[in-house]
Design a protein around this motif. Sequence first.
Motif, PDB file in Angstrom:
ATOM      1  N   GLY A   1       0.702  -1.385  -0.303  1.00  0.00           N
ATOM      2  CA  GLY A   1       0.174  -0.243   0.271  1.00  0.00           C
ATOM      3  C   GLY A   1       0.806   1.016  -0.310  1.00  0.00           C
ATOM      4  O   GLY A   1       0.479   2.108  -0.616  1.00  0.00           O
ATOM      5  N   ASN A   2       2.156   1.244   1.315  1.00  0.00           N
ATOM      6  CA  ASN A   2       2.744   2.212   0.576  1.00  0.00           C
ATOM      7  C   ASN A   2       3.397   2.799  -0.377  1.00  0.00           C
ATOM      8  O   ASN A   2       3.922   3.917  -0.640  1.00  0.00           O
ATOM      9  CB  ASN A   2       3.771   1.967   1.581  1.00  0.00           C
ATOM     10  N   LEU A   3       4.054   1.565  -1.333  1.00  0.00           N
ATOM     11  CA  LEU A   3       4.480   1.824  -2.694  1.00  0.00           C
ATOM     12  C   LEU A   3       3.544   2.165  -3.348  1.00  0.00           C
ATOM     13  O   LEU A   3       4.309   3.245  -4.556  1.00  0.00           O
ATOM     14  CB  LEU A   3       5.477   0.771  -2.513  1.00  0.00           C
ATOM     15  N   ALA A   4       2.223   1.995  -3.426  1.00  0.00           N
ATOM     16  CA  ALA A   4       1.393   2.183  -4.053  1.00  0.00           C
ATOM     17  C   ALA A   4       0.938   3.211  -4.471  1.00  0.00           C
ATOM     18  O   ALA A   4       0.785   4.196  -5.868  1.00  0.00           O
ATOM     19  CB  ALA A   4       0.164   1.047  -4.465  1.00  0.00           C
ATOM     20  N   GLY A   5       0.863   3.855  -3.084  1.00  0.00           N
ATOM     21  CA  GLY A   5       0.731   5.398  -3.282  1.00  0.00           C
ATOM     22  C   GLY A   5       1.233   6.242  -4.219  1.00  0.00           C
ATOM     23  O   GLY A   5       1.185   7.405  -5.374  1.00  0.00           O
ATOM     24  N   PRO A   6       2.804   6.311  -4.077  1.00  0.00           N
ATOM     25  CA  PRO A   6       3.477   7.323  -4.892  1.00  0.00           C
ATOM     26  C   PRO A   6       3.785   6.806  -5.606  1.00  0.00           C
ATOM     27  O   PRO A   6       3.309   7.549  -6.674  1.00  0.00           O
ATOM     28  CB  PRO A   6       4.436   7.374  -3.911  1.00  0.00           C
ATOM     29  N   LEU A   7       3.372   5.794  -6.811  1.00  0.00           N
ATOM     30  CA  LEU A   7       3.432   5.433  -7.723  1.00  0.00           C
ATOM     31  C   LEU A   7       1.842   5.880  -8.443  1.00  0.00           C
ATOM     32  O   LEU A   7       2.239   5.995  -9.756  1.00  0.00           O
ATOM     33  CB  LEU A   7       3.927   4.058  -7.655  1.00  0.00           C
TER      34      LEU A   7
ATOM     35  N   LEU B   1      -3.568  18.482   0.338  1.00  0.00           N
ATOM     36  CA  LEU B   1      -4.499  18.504   1.247  1.00  0.00           C
ATOM     37  C   LEU B   1      -5.430  17.266   1.733  1.00  0.00           C
ATOM     38  O   LEU B   1      -6.227  16.905   2.443  1.00  0.00           O
ATOM     39  CB  LEU B   1      -5.588  19.942   1.048  1.00  0.00           C
ATOM     40  N   LEU B   2      -5.378  16.517  -0.177  1.00  0.00           N
ATOM     41  CA  LEU B   2      -6.084  15.185   0.348  1.00  0.00           C
ATOM     42  C   LEU B   2      -5.707  14.135   0.780  1.00  0.00           C
ATOM     43  O   LEU B   2      -5.913  13.975   1.516  1.00  0.00           O
ATOM     44  CB  LEU B   2      -6.505  14.923  -0.922  1.00  0.00           C
ATOM     45  N   THR B   3      -4.093  13.954   0.070  1.00  0.00           N
ATOM     46  CA  THR B   3      -3.763  12.870   1.112  1.00  0.00           C
ATOM     47  C   THR B   3      -3.390  13.008   2.608  1.00  0.00           C
ATOM     48  O   THR B   3      -3.319  11.979   2.923  1.00  0.00           O
ATOM     49  CB  THR B   3      -1.879  12.474   0.466  1.00  0.00           C
ATOM     50  N   TYR B   4      -2.834  14.121   3.050  1.00  0.00           N
ATOM     51  CA  TYR B   4      -2.888  14.192   4.716  1.00  0.00           C
ATOM     52  C   TYR B   4      -3.988  14.505   5.306  1.00  0.00           C
ATOM     53  O   TYR B   4      -3.995  12.812   6.000  1.00  0.00           O
ATOM     54  CB  TYR B   4      -2.183  15.358   4.887  1.00  0.00           C
ATOM     55  N   GLY B   5      -5.263  14.850   4.491  1.00  0.00           N
ATOM     56  CA  GLY B   5      -6.318  14.374   5.564  1.00  0.00           C
ATOM     57  C   GLY B   5      -7.077  13.053   4.766  1.00  0.00           C
ATOM     58  O   GLY B   5      -7.488  12.700   5.935  1.00  0.00           O
ATOM     59  N   LEU B   6      -7.158  12.603   3.640  1.00  0.00           N
ATOM     60  CA  LEU B   6      -7.648  11.388   3.947  1.00  0.00           C
ATOM     61  C   LEU B   6      -6.721  10.269   4.942  1.00  0.00           C
ATOM     62  O   LEU B   6      -7.451   9.429   5.535  1.00  0.00           O
ATOM     63  CB  LEU B   6      -7.606  10.819   2.530  1.00  0.00           C
ATOM     64  N   SER B   7      -5.804  10.607   4.914  1.00  0.00           N
ATOM     65  CA  SER B   7      -4.694   9.280   5.078  1.00  0.00           C
ATOM     66  C   SER B   7      -5.211   9.561   7.542  1.00  0.00           C
ATOM     67  O   SER B   7      -5.307   8.817   7.786  1.00  0.00           O
ATOM     68  CB  SER B   7      -3.713   9.305   5.159  1.00  0.00           C
TER      69      SER B   7
ATOM     70  N   GLN C   1      -7.481  -5.146   9.956  1.00  0.00           N
ATOM     71  CA  GLN C   1      -6.479  -3.875  10.635  1.00  0.00           C
ATOM     72  C   GLN C   1      -5.501  -3.832   9.620  1.00  0.00           C
ATOM     73  O   GLN C   1      -5.262  -2.488   9.644  1.00  0.00           O
ATOM     74  CB  GLN C   1      -6.091  -4.401  12.354  1.00  0.00           C
ATOM     75  N   THR C   2      -4.903  -4.509   9.151  1.00  0.00           N
ATOM     76  CA  THR C   2      -3.491  -4.700   8.299  1.00  0.00           C
ATOM     77  C   THR C   2      -4.227  -3.941   7.146  1.00  0.00           C
ATOM     78  O   THR C   2      -4.011  -3.177   6.485  1.00  0.00           O
ATOM     79  CB  THR C   2      -3.076  -5.987   7.728  1.00  0.00           C
ATOM     80  N   ALA C   3      -5.539  -4.490   6.451  1.00  0.00           N
ATOM     81  CA  ALA C   3      -6.493  -3.821   5.581  1.00  0.00           C
ATOM     82  C   ALA C   3      -6.435  -2.353   5.819  1.00  0.00           C
ATOM     83  O   ALA C   3      -6.277  -1.883   4.716  1.00  0.00           O
ATOM     84  CB  ALA C   3      -7.573  -4.043   5.206  1.00  0.00           C
ATOM     85  N   PHE C   4      -7.006  -1.941   6.954  1.00  0.00           N
ATOM     86  CA  PHE C   4      -7.173  -0.523   6.887  1.00  0.00           C
ATOM     87  C   PHE C   4      -5.751  -0.160   7.302  1.00  0.00           C
ATOM     88  O   PHE C   4      -5.952   1.489   6.645  1.00  0.00           O
ATOM     89  CB  PHE C   4      -7.483  -0.230   8.731  1.00  0.00           C
ATOM     90  N   TRP C   5      -4.895  -0.399   7.715  1.00  0.00           N
ATOM     91  CA  TRP C   5      -3.295  -0.438   7.656  1.00  0.00           C
ATOM     92  C   TRP C   5      -3.073   0.598   5.883  1.00  0.00           C
ATOM     93  O   TRP C   5      -2.165   1.193   5.739  1.00  0.00           O
ATOM     94  CB  TRP C   5      -2.479  -0.235   8.327  1.00  0.00           C
ATOM     95  N   CYS C   6      -3.306  -0.527   5.048  1.00  0.00           N
ATOM     96  CA  CYS C   6      -2.929  -0.456   3.941  1.00  0.00           C
ATOM     97  C   CYS C   6      -3.382   0.439   3.168  1.00  0.00           C
ATOM     98  O   CYS C   6      -2.935   1.523   1.853  1.00  0.00           O
ATOM     99  CB  CYS C   6      -3.127  -1.594   3.183  1.00  0.00           C
ATOM    100  N   VAL C   7      -4.447   1.197   2.953  1.00  0.00           N
ATOM    101  CA  VAL C   7      -5.971   1.685   2.714  1.00  0.00           C
ATOM    102  C   VAL C   7      -5.413   3.736   2.817  1.00  0.00           C
ATOM    103  O   VAL C   7      -4.796   4.325   2.239  1.00  0.00           O
ATOM    104  CB  VAL C   7      -6.868   2.083   2.719  1.00  0.00           C
ATOM    105  N   THR C   8      -5.286   3.228   5.178  1.00  0.00           N
ATOM    106  CA  THR C   8      -4.640   4.791   5.563  1.00  0.00           C
ATOM    107  C   THR C   8      -3.022   4.678   4.584  1.00  0.00           C
ATOM    108  O   THR C   8      -2.894   5.943   4.445  1.00  0.00           O
ATOM    109  CB  THR C   8      -4.647   4.401   6.882  1.00  0.00           C
TER     110      THR C   8
ATOM    111  N   SER D   1       1.255   7.314   2.380  1.00  0.00           N
ATOM    112  CA  SER D   1       3.010   7.681   1.747  1.00  0.00           C
ATOM    113  C   SER D   1       3.195   8.778   0.151  1.00  0.00           C
ATOM    114  O   SER D   1       4.244   8.892   0.061  1.00  0.00           O
ATOM    115  CB  SER D   1       2.667   6.251   1.471  1.00  0.00           C
ATOM    116  N   ALA D   2       1.982   8.446  -0.007  1.00  0.00           N
ATOM    117  CA  ALA D   2       2.350   9.512  -1.186  1.00  0.00           C
ATOM    118  C   ALA D   2       1.952  10.908  -0.375  1.00  0.00           C
ATOM    119  O   ALA D   2       2.651  12.463  -1.188  1.00  0.00           O
ATOM    120  CB  ALA D   2       0.944  10.077  -1.828  1.00  0.00           C
ATOM    121  N   GLY D   3       1.478  11.250   0.597  1.00  0.00           N
ATOM    122  CA  GLY D   3       1.646  12.717   1.137  1.00  0.00           C
ATOM    123  C   GLY D   3       2.740  13.196   2.281  1.00  0.00           C
ATOM    124  O   GLY D   3       3.274  13.928   2.074  1.00  0.00           O
TER     125      GLY D   3
END
Length: 495
Positions: free
Chosen positions: A323-329, A345-351, A372-379, A384-386
């Motif tokens: 999830g962390n790798l996919a966000g920035p890519l 604003l979007l990335t910081y706010g949504l996470s 719990q891991t799924a929530f972390w992945c999406v968050t 990560s992009a932020g």
Amino acid sequence: MSVVTDEPKGAVHRSLVPARMDRLPWARFHWLVVVGLGVSWILDGLEIQIVSQAGYQDSLGLTTAQVGAVGSVYLAGEVAGALVFGRITDRLGRRKLFMVTLGIYLVASGLAGFSWDLWSLLVLRFIAGTGIGGEYTAINSAIDELIPSHYRGRVDIAVNGTYWGGAAIGAAANLYLLSDQVPQNIGWRIGFLIGPTIGVAIIVLRRHIPESPRWLMTHGRQAEAEQVVDDIEDRVRADGAELEDVPDSKAIEIVPEKSITYRQMARVFFGQYPRRSILGFSMMVTQAFLYNAIFFTYALVLEHFYGVSKAHTSYYFFPFALGNLAGPLLMGHLFDTIGRRKMILLTYGLSGLLLLVSAFFFHAGVLNATTQTAFWCVTFFFASAGASSAYLTVSEIFPLELRAQAISFFFAISQGAGGVVAPFLFGHLIGGQNNPHPDRTPLFWGYVIGAIVMMIGGAVGWFLGVNAERQSLEDVARPISARDNGGGAVSAATT
């Protein structure tokens, strides 16, 4: 320490170097820059993950506290390396330093695999950390100055996000190296050699990456700067691209500076750009707090609250890293199209919002290890992009002559806040490890604080952020050596 110049002090020259670099189309040369320089983040993620598994603990007879010290020493080395090499990078050039710092890392990390006691490991981990810290300042400066403005945001964000690719490689390696299939005293030593092996291949590529022509331009080496751009343009034309002429109206007038004093730096940070300094501080600290709070305690949470064995926590790390790798890519290009401030604003706010929602679910006891891991992945897809955009921001909103030092300054602050405070705080919030019915309330409030901190970082990014998308670096922040430097940079929130 002096800088070689090819023009007398005080001479004024007009340069089209920035305009010529920014009008280039994407070519193989830019892939060389991305691969040759971007590997630093992969190496850091690899190092952190290899060390975090502590496979050396029993072999060297270390206590848990001493294992923690090994990780802290590495982070301290990164801070020291960033501050020291950041200053040198701005004085001697990007290319010299990204060769030297990678060499330091290669040697120290490789030798760490032959450590014989705690002190030898601590010394070598500190030195390896200085190399990686120096890498951050040199390579981020070089990438920003070599990549055309049209692509700068997505490239910088994607490169910074590859940290998690390195972490995934480290986790995968540990599953084998720290298993029963490999002798205990051998596996962790091999792990320390993975990074240097990758680095040896990369250092060969770096020999073909030139000095930043922008840096040469501001240090009185105009002839060299023009020659470097000529060579880059020849490489681009060799790929079949046609380059239009750059009008003389886009030239910048430069009065070369030998070096920038600390007094000049203070005037830039707190006099000329105080809003940008607050922006850089807020973005770097808030993302570092959130990241280190979760990253350094996720295994404890899985063990303590969900009954996952220590041996199996690595399996849950892979989707987290993905999830962390996919966000920035996947989201990096939006920072160049939708814009910096909106995406921050979007990335910081949504996470922050997603972490807040997961905190309430966690407190209610309705999550298991998988959800719990799924929530972390999406968050952390958004976080990560932020976080990557924070590194992009501090590297592009200050003048070229102190770019590396700006990166090192804010990197040091973020590591201090996130690398020290957050893991310590959240480790205490998790509580004792032997309680069969652990209290979730303290950690719940920790998650709430982390979520609010992240959302505050996004709000600051919106109100104080710079619309630097597709803008030349020299328009975002006028070089100190520019003859017309008088606050002509892009305004913070309205342009």
